[in-house]
Design an enzyme around this catalytic site. Sequence first.
Site, short mmCIF file in Angstrom:
data_model
loop_
_atom_site.label_atom_id
_atom_site.label_comp_id
_atom_site.label_asym_id
_atom_site.label_seq_id
_atom_site.Cartn_x
_atom_site.Cartn_y
_atom_site.Cartn_z
N HIS A 34 0.83 -1.20 0.00
CA HIS A 34 0.00 0.00 0.00
C HIS A 34 0.86 1.24 0.00
CE1 HIS A 34 -3.26 -2.68 1.40
NE2 HIS A 34 -2.40 -3.12 2.30
N ASP A 258 2.66 -6.50 2.35
CA ASP A 258 1.63 -5.71 3.03
C ASP A 258 2.20 -4.42 3.61
OD1 ASP A 258 -1.07 -5.24 3.76
OD2 ASP A 258 -0.64 -5.84 5.83
#
Length: 305
Positions: A34, A258
């Site tokens: 992200h 992640d």
Amino acid sequence: MQTFEKTPGWLDWYANPSKPRFQVPQGAVDAHCHIFGPAERFPYAPERKYTPCDASKEQLFALRDHLGFARNVIVQATCHGADNSALVDALVRSGGRARGIATVRRDVSDAALEALHDAGVRGVRFNFIKRLVDFTPRDELMEIAGRIAGLGWHAVIYFEAADLPELEDFFTALPTTVVVDHMGRPDVGKPAEAPEFSRFVAFMRDNPNVWCKVSCPERLSLSGPAALNGEQNPYRDVVPFARRIVEGFPGRVLWGTDWPHPNLRDHMPDDGLLVDFIPHIARTVELQRKLLVDNPMRLYWPDEA
């Protein structure tokens, strides 16, 4: 100027990751990460359930290079809602080395979808984690899935294992490839052969369009990043679950860091050690190459695979 303060108690990302002992194969893809903000340029959504620290595209790309990866798949974070501006900016600036998973609403125009596609978006995320997002009606999600199918995109689904029974019929009706985040968040306090995770395995077996990310051991683990067989890391209680998926469905698995690990309170993982988790779940060179290169390339860069 609007200011944003990070949600109290949530950790900042690990600033000095180690260099992994495990060398990823050439062309490896971090298929789940992200970016957040920076909020000064890309404000967080008013309806967000959390406010993260900033985590820019430049920091993500520096981590990519440090860990030895060639490419990223950047997933729109819930804190940005359906404003994909930060995601698009990162994709455009990546020079073709990143693809994206967006969040869209029912009223998104065809022109907006085409623009996202041109930027490098290849899927939409449907989030069913109740503490992170408000409920979106399934008819709306199905309508969106029908529209993105025409673009060749896929649906990424994020849910918790206990909710699979009530969601399974909806998932199997989706007209796209379906990619499950983080193995459906199994309870790793139970055996990998227990009924709950076995149901997820059967879900994958019975639906050949379903893929799985064997990511986020730091989120799932109860034991933490303890050593295994004398080696630093991995999250040993997660290994049997991820290994079962990797070995059972070698052509439909993906892996990602992640980064920057939103919403963690107990510990912030060293991303270098997360990479060292990989050979414990993909135990052969062939499985490692499928997980890190062949599968993500086939899904996100099919013209180059």
